[in-house]
Write a protein that holds these residues in place. Structure first.
Motif, PDB file in Angstrom:
ATOM      1  N   THR A  67       0.847  -1.193   0.000  1.00  0.00           N
ATOM      2  CA  THR A  67       0.000   0.000   0.000  1.00  0.00           C
ATOM      3  C   THR A  67       0.881   1.242   0.000  1.00  0.00           C
ATOM      4  O   THR A  67       1.385   1.662   1.054  1.00  0.00           O
ATOM      5  CB  THR A  67      -0.924   0.016   1.232  1.00  0.00           C
ATOM      6  N   THR A  69       1.967   5.264  -0.256  1.00  0.00           N
ATOM      7  CA  THR A  69       1.451   6.582   0.084  1.00  0.00           C
ATOM      8  C   THR A  69       2.250   7.627  -0.667  1.00  0.00           C
ATOM      9  O   THR A  69       3.484   7.691  -0.535  1.00  0.00           O
ATOM     10  CB  THR A  69       1.560   6.838   1.605  1.00  0.00           C
ATOM     11  N   GLN A  70       1.555   8.449  -1.488  1.00  0.00           N
ATOM     12  CA  GLN A  70       2.165   9.470  -2.340  1.00  0.00           C
ATOM     13  C   GLN A  70       3.147   8.865  -3.336  1.00  0.00           C
ATOM     14  O   GLN A  70       4.112   9.506  -3.751  1.00  0.00           O
ATOM     15  CB  GLN A  70       2.846  10.556  -1.489  1.00  0.00           C
ATOM     16  N   LEU A  71       2.941   7.633  -3.689  1.00  0.00           N
ATOM     17  CA  LEU A  71       3.757   6.923  -4.675  1.00  0.00           C
ATOM     18  C   LEU A  71       2.853   6.084  -5.555  1.00  0.00           C
ATOM     19  O   LEU A  71       1.779   5.644  -5.125  1.00  0.00           O
ATOM     20  CB  LEU A  71       4.774   5.999  -3.988  1.00  0.00           C
ATOM     21  N   THR A  72       3.286   5.834  -6.775  1.00  0.00           N
ATOM     22  CA  THR A  72       2.564   4.956  -7.691  1.00  0.00           C
ATOM     23  C   THR A  72       3.516   3.885  -8.193  1.00  0.00           C
ATOM     24  O   THR A  72       4.611   4.205  -8.684  1.00  0.00           O
ATOM     25  CB  THR A  72       1.980   5.732  -8.886  1.00  0.00           C
ATOM     26  N   TYR A  73       3.091   2.653  -8.050  1.00  0.00           N
ATOM     27  CA  TYR A  73       3.943   1.547  -8.517  1.00  0.00           C
ATOM     28  C   TYR A  73       4.194   1.687 -10.014  1.00  0.00           C
ATOM     29  O   TYR A  73       3.286   1.934 -10.799  1.00  0.00           O
ATOM     30  CB  TYR A  73       3.284   0.204  -8.229  1.00  0.00           C
ATOM     31  N   ASN A  75       5.736   4.066 -11.502  1.00  0.00           N
ATOM     32  CA  ASN A  75       6.138   5.438 -11.787  1.00  0.00           C
ATOM     33  C   ASN A  75       7.307   5.868 -10.908  1.00  0.00           C
ATOM     34  O   ASN A  75       8.308   6.390 -11.410  1.00  0.00           O
ATOM     35  CB  ASN A  75       4.970   6.403 -11.575  1.00  0.00           C
ATOM     36  N   GLU A  76       7.171   5.694  -9.587  1.00  0.00           N
ATOM     37  CA  GLU A  76       8.236   6.086  -8.666  1.00  0.00           C
ATOM     38  C   GLU A  76       9.022   4.909  -8.110  1.00  0.00           C
ATOM     39  O   GLU A  76      10.143   5.078  -7.648  1.00  0.00           O
ATOM     40  CB  GLU A  76       7.665   6.893  -7.487  1.00  0.00           C
ATOM     41  N   ASN A  86      -1.755  -5.787  -6.174  1.00  0.00           N
ATOM     42  CA  ASN A  86      -1.394  -5.083  -4.935  1.00  0.00           C
ATOM     43  C   ASN A  86      -0.717  -5.990  -3.908  1.00  0.00           C
ATOM     44  O   ASN A  86      -0.796  -5.741  -2.699  1.00  0.00           O
ATOM     45  CB  ASN A  86      -2.627  -4.439  -4.298  1.00  0.00           C
ATOM     46  N   GLU A 115       7.077  10.263   1.278  1.00  0.00           N
ATOM     47  CA  GLU A 115       6.552   9.076   0.623  1.00  0.00           C
ATOM     48  C   GLU A 115       6.906   7.823   1.425  1.00  0.00           C
ATOM     49  O   GLU A 115       7.969   7.748   2.058  1.00  0.00           O
ATOM     50  CB  GLU A 115       7.130   8.951  -0.793  1.00  0.00           C
TER      51      GLU A 115
END
Length: 464
Positions: A67, A69-73, A75-76, A86, A115
């Motif tokens: 899960t 927070t302020q991150l996208t699998y 992308n970051e 998930n 993050e």
């Protein structure tokens, strides 16, 4: 009639034997958990490990939810194995007691430091179970831990033993442990201003100088092999590096700017129990300076030609290490400001009545002297672990010696084998954070497991 009596007695004995077996307590549940509840990292990649109480007999699946927070699998960050639905699917191989995955930051991204990723162990396959340490918060920045409980893993797939296969480095502020096979390296090259070289004391290594500068001219005839034996009453301290971490007292003398002054050394890369490897496994080495780094000439003792490997200094590390068997650099210590304590087997010293001699044993704890980590011992007659606070720091004298903790935290002989409960330790890390630390267990006598010591620590004072 006698045969009947004998048969009845045999049956009674077997019944009694089986009853005794039935009365033996069952093994406790084999549970899976993260090594700590919080972890941070500043580099490009970090490893997250899940450990079991003991090795499993069959491959055991583990599922971990992810899960961010302020991150996208994608992308970051990414993971290995990859996230699907998930979650990350892991498997503990048969005969092993841990599984791990890697988290990698995407190149070129800018982060604020707020993050994080929450990982949770959601299921564990038979024969293991989900334990209590099910949650881990991974912050995308360095953290200063408030403290945790942690079990170090000195066992590398083998049965537990006093001479664990791994050395384990522990960074208190990030709750991170790094296990390294003791047999994975031979020489460490100092990255500081001086030109100093250490031998692998965690592998029971010993070395001696030959009064020759031509490595090809050195053969087995130049030494008595048994003179390299250390441990179990054998050897002299001059054959091993200083246990307190003083680099002016290494076996290999400071590497001179004048090549002719750099002599050949014979290295027994693996010993410690008064044993010396066969001549065809002993190495001869000669080290010279090359620019701001080193150049190593090496060969087996009776070989007439040598190989060369160059070693560059790295300001981020205490030492750059090489394996002579691989003829290449290997990763051993974490970055110099990323570890505080090292636990494991090592050459040390003792006194059998004739003066100090080298002696190798396990469950030694060394501090990161080269990065200015310091330690102090506090007896519970002065202050208890739970009550010790920042106000108690006045008057504490910290030691810079690498063996400030050493073996003083436990007893390994007699009926009282176990952790000493009348003391704890203060650790001042490279950032000036001060932690109080106590050992919880390390042996069956104190409820622990040899090779996997448990300890706990808590932040007393945050660095400036």
């Amino acid at each position: 009639m006698k045969k009947i009596v004998k048969s009845l007695l045999l049956v009674a004995f077997l019944g009694s034997f089986n009853a005794c077996n039935d009365d033996e307590p069952p093994l406790p549940d084999n549970v899976a958990g993260f090594e700590s509840a919080e972890k941070g990292f500043e580099g490009e990649e970090t490893e997250v490990k899940i450990t079991l109480s003991r090795a499993v007999d069959v491959a055991t699946p583990i599922s971990v939810s992810v899960t961010p927070t302020q991150l996208t699998y994608g992308n970051e960050f990414t993971t290995t194995p990859a996230v699907a639905n998930n979650a990350i699917a892991l498997s503990v191989p048969a005969g092993q007691s841990s599984a791990s995955f890697k988290v990698t930051k995407k190149a070129g991204i800018l982060l604020d430091g707020d993050e994080s990723i929450a990982f949770k162990i959601t299921s564990v396959g038979a024969p293991a179970l989900v334990g209590t340490a099910t949650d881990l918060k991974l912050s995308f920045k360095a953290i200063v831990s408030e403290g945790t409980s942690i079990q170090l893993n000195g066992i590398a797939g083998q049965e537990p033993g006093s001479s664990a296969a791994n050395s384990v480095f522990l960074d208190l502020s990030s709750n991170t442990q790094t296990a390294v096979l003791r047999d994975s390296w031979d020489l460490g090259f100092y990255s500081g201003a001086d030109f100093r070289v250490i031998i692998n004391g965690t592998n029971g290594a010993s070395a001696l100088a030959v009064n020759k500068s031509d490595i090809n001219a050195v053969t087995a005839a130049d030494i008595v092999a048994d003179s390299l034996a250390v441990g179990q009453g054998m050897g002299k301290l001059a054959l091993v590096d200083d246990a307190k971490g003083d680099l002016s007292k290494t076996v290999i003398k400071e590497i001179s700017a004048s090549d002719a002054d750099n002599k050949v050394y014979i290295l027994n890369r693996k010993g410690g129990s008064a044993t010396v490897l066969p001549a065809d496994q002993l190495y001869k080495i000669r080290i010279v300076r090359k620019g701001t780094g080193y150049s190593v000439q090496y060969a087996k003792l009776n070989e007439t030609t040598f190989k060369t490997v160059d070693v560059a200094k790295d300001a981020a590390s205490n030492f750059e290490d090489i394996s002579l068997e691989k003829g290449a650099a290997v990763d051993v210590e974490p970055a110099k400001d990323k570890w505080d304590l090292q636990w494991g087997y090592s050459m040390y010293y003792t006194n059998f009545g004739t003066g100090m001699i080298p002696y190798g044993f396990s469950d030694l704890v060394f501090t990161n002297r080269q990065a200015n980590v310091e330690a102090a011992e506090v007896l519970t007659t002065t202050a208890t672990y739970d009550a010790f606070a920042e106000s108690n720091l006045a008057g504490i004298t910290f030691s810079k010696d690498a063996d400030a903790i050493g073996s003083k935290w436990r007893i390994t002989s007699g009926g009282t084998v176990g952790v000493k409960t009348d003391r704890f330790y203060l650790i001042k890390d490279p950032a000036g954070n001060i932690y109080k630390l106590r050992f919880v267990s390390f042996h069956a006598n104190d409820g622990g497991e040899r090779g996997k010591p448990k300890l706990e620590y808590k932040l007393v004072k945050k660095g400036a």
